[in-house]
Design a protein around this motif. Structure first.
Motif, short mmCIF file in Angstrom:
data_model
loop_
_atom_site.label_atom_id
_atom_site.label_comp_id
_atom_site.label_asym_id
_atom_site.label_seq_id
_atom_site.Cartn_x
_atom_site.Cartn_y
_atom_site.Cartn_z
N MET A 87 0.84 -1.18 0.00
CA MET A 87 0.00 0.00 0.00
C MET A 87 0.88 1.25 0.00
SD MET A 87 -2.97 1.02 2.63
CE MET A 87 -3.39 2.70 2.86
N LEU A 88 0.53 2.19 -0.81
CA LEU A 88 1.30 3.43 -0.89
C LEU A 88 0.78 4.45 0.11
CD1 LEU A 88 1.67 3.93 -4.75
CD2 LEU A 88 3.37 3.09 -3.12
N THR A 89 1.68 4.95 0.93
CA THR A 89 1.33 6.01 1.86
C THR A 89 1.45 7.35 1.14
OG1 THR A 89 3.59 6.37 2.61
CG2 THR A 89 2.32 4.65 3.76
N THR A 90 1.03 8.40 1.80
CA THR A 90 1.18 9.74 1.23
C THR A 90 2.65 10.05 0.98
OG1 THR A 90 -0.84 10.49 2.31
CG2 THR A 90 0.71 12.19 1.61
N LEU A 91 3.53 9.66 1.91
CA LEU A 91 4.96 9.89 1.73
C LEU A 91 5.48 9.14 0.51
CD1 LEU A 91 7.65 11.11 2.57
CD2 LEU A 91 7.92 9.21 4.19
N HIS A 92 5.08 7.88 0.35
CA HIS A 92 5.50 7.11 -0.83
C HIS A 92 5.10 7.83 -2.11
CE1 HIS A 92 5.14 3.27 1.80
NE2 HIS A 92 6.40 3.66 1.75
N LYS A 93 3.87 8.29 -2.16
CA LYS A 93 3.37 8.98 -3.36
C LYS A 93 4.14 10.28 -3.61
CE LYS A 93 -1.26 7.01 -3.11
NZ LYS A 93 -2.70 7.29 -2.90
N GLN A 94 4.43 11.01 -2.53
CA GLN A 94 5.20 12.25 -2.68
C GLN A 94 6.60 11.95 -3.22
OE1 GLN A 94 4.68 13.60 1.41
NE2 GLN A 94 3.65 15.44 0.65
N LEU A 95 7.23 10.92 -2.71
CA LEU A 95 8.57 10.56 -3.18
C LEU A 95 8.53 10.16 -4.65
CD1 LEU A 95 9.87 8.53 -0.11
CD2 LEU A 95 10.53 10.85 -0.79
N LEU A 96 7.56 9.34 -5.01
CA LEU A 96 7.45 8.91 -6.41
C LEU A 96 7.12 10.08 -7.34
CD1 LEU A 96 5.56 5.53 -5.90
CD2 LEU A 96 7.95 5.83 -6.62
N ASN A 97 6.23 10.94 -6.92
CA ASN A 97 5.83 12.08 -7.75
C ASN A 97 6.92 13.14 -7.87
OD1 ASN A 97 3.35 11.73 -8.93
ND2 ASN A 97 2.21 12.80 -7.36
N TYR A 133 18.95 12.83 0.68
CA TYR A 133 17.82 12.32 1.45
C TYR A 133 17.41 13.29 2.56
CZ TYR A 133 19.03 8.22 -1.23
OH TYR A 133 19.31 7.39 -2.26
N LEU A 134 18.39 13.95 3.14
CA LEU A 134 18.09 14.99 4.12
C LEU A 134 17.39 16.16 3.44
CD1 LEU A 134 18.27 16.09 7.00
CD2 LEU A 134 20.57 16.95 6.43
N ASP A 135 17.85 16.54 2.25
CA ASP A 135 17.21 17.62 1.50
C ASP A 135 15.75 17.29 1.22
OD1 ASP A 135 19.76 18.69 1.48
OD2 ASP A 135 20.11 18.30 -0.66
N ILE A 136 15.49 16.06 0.80
CA ILE A 136 14.11 15.63 0.52
C ILE A 136 13.29 15.69 1.81
CG2 ILE A 136 12.69 13.62 -0.06
CD1 ILE A 136 14.94 12.85 -2.07
N ALA A 137 13.86 15.20 2.90
CA ALA A 137 13.15 15.19 4.18
C ALA A 137 12.75 16.61 4.58
CB ALA A 137 14.03 14.57 5.26
N GLU A 138 13.67 17.55 4.43
CA GLU A 138 13.38 18.94 4.79
C GLU A 138 12.30 19.52 3.87
OE1 GLU A 138 17.25 20.77 4.70
OE2 GLU A 138 17.78 19.97 6.69
N GLN A 139 12.34 19.19 2.59
CA GLN A 139 11.33 19.68 1.66
C GLN A 139 9.94 19.13 1.98
OE1 GLN A 139 12.76 18.67 -2.28
NE2 GLN A 139 14.60 19.89 -2.03
N LEU A 145 14.41 7.50 4.05
CA LEU A 145 15.17 6.29 3.75
C LEU A 145 14.31 5.03 3.92
CD1 LEU A 145 18.55 7.29 5.41
CD2 LEU A 145 18.10 7.03 2.95
N THR A 146 13.52 5.00 4.97
CA THR A 146 12.63 3.86 5.21
C THR A 146 11.58 3.74 4.11
OG1 THR A 146 12.96 4.00 7.60
CG2 THR A 146 10.98 2.84 6.85
N ALA A 147 11.05 4.87 3.67
CA ALA A 147 10.03 4.86 2.61
C ALA A 147 10.63 4.39 1.29
CB ALA A 147 9.41 6.24 2.46
N PHE A 148 11.83 4.87 0.95
CA PHE A 148 12.48 4.41 -0.29
C PHE A 148 12.79 2.91 -0.20
CE2 PHE A 148 13.87 8.85 -1.64
CZ PHE A 148 13.12 8.83 -2.81
N GLN A 149 13.21 2.44 0.95
CA GLN A 149 13.48 1.01 1.13
C GLN A 149 12.20 0.20 0.93
OE1 GLN A 149 16.42 -0.56 1.54
NE2 GLN A 149 15.33 -2.49 1.42
N ALA A 150 11.09 0.67 1.48
CA ALA A 150 9.81 -0.02 1.32
C ALA A 150 9.40 -0.04 -0.16
CB ALA A 150 8.73 0.64 2.17
N LEU A 151 9.58 1.07 -0.86
CA LEU A 151 9.24 1.12 -2.29
C LEU A 151 10.09 0.13 -3.08
CD1 LEU A 151 8.84 4.98 -2.73
CD2 LEU A 151 7.02 3.25 -2.93
#
Length: 151
Positions: A1-11, A24-30, A39-45
């Motif tokens: 199942m895709l979470t909102t974070l997963h979708k944001q990362l993919l989009n 990854y820190l830059d993405i987290a701050e954004q 990192l956990t979300a990318f690993q799950a994807l």
């Protein structure tokens, strides 16, 4: 199942991945989350096979050499042969097409000899002949896609 974070990362990071010492820190701050969550979300994807890698797309033959390759593989062996091909680090993607030549992939190598060696190895492992298709013209196709962020 895709979470909102997963979708944001993919989009948001299909094409605009930060080029910095701390992407990854830059993405987290954004996104207003922690680096660990990114990192956990990318690993799950990756584990869900929603992504296969994070890396650059380099113009064909600008570094090393590349080739489009097609194979005619019976349906009963298609999944297995695709898995064999995907295991090579020189292969950046493969896909099925509706044609006698139904399995296509792009191969990138440091030099022509390496490219030929990988093709020979793929043919030996799978038992199917590969057809190399030389690039006559360079076209850019944007492979990005927009996900619906609303459930």
């Amino acid at each position: 199942m895709l979470t909102t974070l997963h979708k944001q990362l993919l989009n948001n990071y299909q094409q605009d991945f930060p080029l910095s010492p701390t992407p990854y820190l830059d993405i987290a701050e954004q996104l207003g989350v922690s680096e660990a969550e990114v990192l956990t979300a990318f690993q799950a994807l990756s584990e869900q096979q929603m992504i296969s890698r994070i890396g650059p797309v380099i113009a064909p033959n600008s570094i090393g050499c590349s080739a489009l390759v097609a194979m005619a593989v019976p349906d009963y062996d298609l999944e297995w042969v695709a898995e064999v091909i995907s295991a090579y680090p020189e292969v950046n993607h493969n896909y099925e097409r509706e044609n006698r030549f139904n399995l296509w992939f792009v191969l990138v190598a440091d030099h022509e000899q390496q490219l030929q060696a990988v093709i020979a190895d793929i043919e030996a492992k799978t038992g199917y002949q590969a057809m190399l298709l030389p690039m006559l013209a360079d076209y850019f196709i944007n492979l990005g896609f927009e996900l619906n962020l609303h459930d």
